[in-house]
Write a protein that holds these residues in place. Structure first.
Motif, PDB file in Angstrom:
ATOM      1  N   ALA A 112      50.795  33.075  31.509  1.00 41.39           N
ATOM      2  CA  ALA A 112      51.952  33.934  31.275  1.00 41.39           C
ATOM      3  C   ALA A 112      52.795  33.399  30.122  1.00 41.39           C
ATOM      4  N   HIS A 113      53.591  34.298  29.542  1.00 42.37           N
ATOM      5  CA  HIS A 113      54.414  33.961  28.380  1.00 42.37           C
ATOM      6  C   HIS A 113      55.901  33.920  28.727  1.00 42.37           C
ATOM      7  N   GLY A 114      56.604  33.009  28.082  1.00 40.18           N
ATOM      8  CA  GLY A 114      58.058  33.012  28.052  1.00 40.18           C
ATOM      9  C   GLY A 114      58.747  33.083  29.399  1.00 40.18           C
ATOM     10  N   ALA A 115      59.660  34.044  29.545  1.00 41.81           N
ATOM     11  CA  ALA A 115      60.440  34.169  30.776  1.00 41.81           C
ATOM     12  C   ALA A 115      59.547  34.461  31.974  1.00 41.81           C
ATOM     13  N   LEU A 116      58.443  35.154  31.759  1.00 38.07           N
ATOM     14  CA  LEU A 116      57.516  35.425  32.848  1.00 38.07           C
ATOM     15  C   LEU A 116      56.846  34.140  33.329  1.00 38.07           C
ATOM     16  N   TYR A 117      56.517  33.270  32.412  1.00 41.80           N
ATOM     17  CA  TYR A 117      55.941  31.960  32.750  1.00 41.80           C
ATOM     18  C   TYR A 117      56.887  31.191  33.670  1.00 41.80           C
ATOM     19  N   HIS A 118      58.163  31.182  33.301  1.00 43.80           N
ATOM     20  CA  HIS A 118      59.144  30.438  34.093  1.00 43.80           C
ATOM     21  C   HIS A 118      59.363  31.095  35.463  1.00 43.80           C
ATOM     22  N   ARG A 119      59.341  32.413  35.502  1.00 42.18           N
ATOM     23  CA  ARG A 119      59.521  33.088  36.799  1.00 42.18           C
ATOM     24  C   ARG A 119      58.362  32.768  37.740  1.00 42.18           C
ATOM     25  N   LEU A 120      57.145  32.848  37.245  1.00 43.85           N
ATOM     26  CA  LEU A 120      55.989  32.585  38.102  1.00 43.85           C
ATOM     27  C   LEU A 120      55.937  31.129  38.539  1.00 43.85           C
ATOM     28  N   GLY A 121      56.550  30.253  37.759  1.00 42.65           N
ATOM     29  CA  GLY A 121      56.589  28.856  38.151  1.00 42.65           C
ATOM     30  C   GLY A 121      57.548  28.580  39.286  1.00 42.65           C
ATOM     31  N   ALA A 122      58.538  29.465  39.472  1.00 46.84           N
ATOM     32  CA  ALA A 122      59.581  29.219  40.467  1.00 46.84           C
ATOM     33  C   ALA A 122      59.626  30.242  41.593  1.00 46.84           C
ATOM     34  N   ASP A 123      59.167  31.460  41.368  1.00 46.40           N
ATOM     35  CA  ASP A 123      59.293  32.573  42.314  1.00 46.40           C
ATOM     36  C   ASP A 123      57.972  32.723  43.068  1.00 46.40           C
ATOM     37  N   ARG A 124      57.922  32.230  44.308  1.00 50.45           N
ATOM     38  CA  ARG A 124      56.666  32.235  45.048  1.00 50.45           C
ATOM     39  C   ARG A 124      56.185  33.648  45.347  1.00 50.45           C
ATOM     40  N   SER A 125      57.087  34.582  45.636  1.00 47.34           N
ATOM     41  CA  SER A 125      56.645  35.941  45.947  1.00 47.34           C
ATOM     42  C   SER A 125      55.991  36.590  44.732  1.00 47.34           C
ATOM     43  N   ALA A 126      56.565  36.384  43.558  1.00 49.15           N
ATOM     44  CA  ALA A 126      55.964  36.924  42.334  1.00 49.15           C
ATOM     45  C   ALA A 126      54.635  36.233  42.044  1.00 49.15           C
ATOM     46  N   ALA A 127      54.609  34.914  42.241  1.00 46.60           N
ATOM     47  CA  ALA A 127      53.377  34.164  42.005  1.00 46.60           C
ATOM     48  C   ALA A 127      52.269  34.613  42.946  1.00 46.60           C
ATOM     49  N   ASP A 128      52.600  34.845  44.220  1.00 45.71           N
ATOM     50  CA  ASP A 128      51.604  35.310  45.183  1.00 45.71           C
ATOM     51  C   ASP A 128      51.061  36.684  44.789  1.00 45.71           C
ATOM     52  N   ALA A 129      51.939  37.583  44.363  1.00 41.13           N
ATOM     53  CA  ALA A 129      51.509  38.924  43.973  1.00 41.13           C
ATOM     54  C   ALA A 129      50.533  38.867  42.799  1.00 41.13           C
ATOM     55  N   VAL A 130      50.840  38.027  41.818  1.00 44.53           N
ATOM     56  CA  VAL A 130      49.978  37.907  40.644  1.00 44.53           C
ATOM     57  C   VAL A 130      48.663  37.242  41.009  1.00 44.53           C
ATOM     58  N   ALA A 131      48.716  36.165  41.778  1.00 42.68           N
ATOM     59  CA  ALA A 131      47.488  35.459  42.169  1.00 42.68           C
ATOM     60  C   ALA A 131      46.577  36.363  42.996  1.00 42.68           C
ATOM     61  N   ASP A 132      47.147  37.119  43.931  1.00 41.67           N
ATOM     62  CA  ASP A 132      46.345  38.027  44.756  1.00 41.67           C
ATOM     63  C   ASP A 132      45.712  39.123  43.898  1.00 41.67           C
ATOM     64  N   ALA A 133      46.464  39.621  42.929  1.00 43.25           N
ATOM     65  CA  ALA A 133      45.936  40.667  42.056  1.00 43.25           C
ATOM     66  C   ALA A 133      44.781  40.132  41.214  1.00 43.25           C
ATOM     67  N   LEU A 134      44.921  38.929  40.697  1.00 45.57           N
ATOM     68  CA  LEU A 134      43.851  38.330  39.894  1.00 45.57           C
ATOM     69  C   LEU A 134      42.625  38.040  40.760  1.00 45.57           C
ATOM     70  N   ALA A 135      42.849  37.564  41.970  1.00 51.70           N
ATOM     71  CA  ALA A 135      41.729  37.273  42.870  1.00 51.70           C
ATOM     72  C   ALA A 135      40.946  38.533  43.191  1.00 51.70           C
ATOM     73  N   GLY A 136      41.635  39.662  43.256  1.00 52.82           N
ATOM     74  CA  GLY A 136      40.968  40.911  43.595  1.00 52.82           C
ATOM     75  C   GLY A 136      40.261  41.566  42.430  1.00 52.82           C
ATOM     76  N   SER A 137      40.762  41.340  41.207  1.00 51.26           N
ATOM     77  CA  SER A 137      40.201  42.055  40.058  1.00 51.26           C
ATOM     78  C   SER A 137      39.447  41.170  39.080  1.00 51.26           C
TER      79      SER A 137
END
Length: 253
Positions: A112-137
């Motif tokens: 991830a880039h910039g502010a999104l990188y920092h959000r995914l590093g700290a926001d577990r709910s956002a990180a889980d959503a992204v990780a689950d989406a990547l695992a599925g696709s």
């Protein structure tokens, strides 16, 4: 102790008539390239050129998705729901991968880039959503991100391989976060200092923070920014220092 290490850079950030960085030179130095996917920077033609450069130089291609924020270059925090965030990351990944395949390449990882990188590093709910989406696709895609972060935990829970990165050209705070841009210690411009930092990270696993504390990072990859002034000289100095010390620069993915 000699070891293998990846050297990545944020590239492909030009758009139309607007040029960002010297991608031709940077692709000759790095082993992995984080290519912008059109939301914070980049466009389809730039993505195609990046894929062709990656093939030409044997560089592994990574998707570098960001917030939908061209005006702020993806460095402004946006209030985006976790579902929309995950969908937009898949959208950007798919766009780059489709274009890359016409050049004989494919996307091996996501960073991830910039502010999104920092959000995914700290926001577990956002990180889980992204990780689950990547695992599925895209279950074979590796996630590159900050050490010990919410994203690392989410990737582990989703069964996705995770690679840790450390920044050569950015200063660190004692808690492992990056020094905010605009602060005097935020950026490293001197090639010699950058080379010394790269060797310290590879050989010790950590780096000195701006306040003198030590930050343990254990990186799999070292990052440079293609938009940093003097980025090509910094990258060449880092690559030469690693080679001189006997370290093998090769992709983590």
């Amino acid at each position: 102790m000699q070891r293998a290490i990846d050297l990545n850079a944020d590239l492909g950030e030009s758009y139309g008539a607007w040029s960002m960085g010297d991608d031709e030179a940077m692709f000759e130095v790095v082993s992995s390239a984080n290519v912008a996917c059109g939301f914070h920077a980049g466009d389809p033609l730039t993505m195609l050129r990046s894929a062709r450069l990656a093939v030409r130089h044997g560089v592994v291609l990574g998707a570098h998705p960001g917030y939908r924020d061209r005006a702020g270059f993806g460095r402004r925090a946006l209030d985006v729901s976790v579902d929309e965030l995950a969908a937009e990351i898949l959208y950007q990944l798919g766009a780059l991968d489709a274009i890359a395949r016409t050049a004989g390449a494919s996307v091996a990882y996501v960073k991830a880039h910039g502010a999104l990188y920092h959000r995914l590093g700290a926001d577990r709910s956002a990180a889980d959503a992204v990780a689950d989406a990547l695992a599925g696709s895209a279950p074979g895609v590796v996630v590159l991100g900050p050490p010990g972060s919410a994203l690392e935990l989410a990737a582990a829970a989703a069964g996705i391989r995770y690679a840790r990165e450390a920044f050569i050209d950015r200063g660190y705070l004692a808690d492992g976060r990056l020094v905010p841009r605009g602060h005097p210690d935020a950026l490293v411009h001197d090639p010699g200092r950058a080379a010394d930092r790269a060797l310290e990270l590879v050989e010790t696993g950590g780096i000195g923070a701006a306040d003198g504390a030590r930050v343990e990072l254990a990186p799999d990859s070292l990052c440079l920014h293609g938009d940093t002034p003097g980025s090509v000289g910094i990258a060449r100095a880092v690559r030469a220092a690693l080679a001189s010390a006997g370290h093998d620069v090769r992709p983590f993915a």
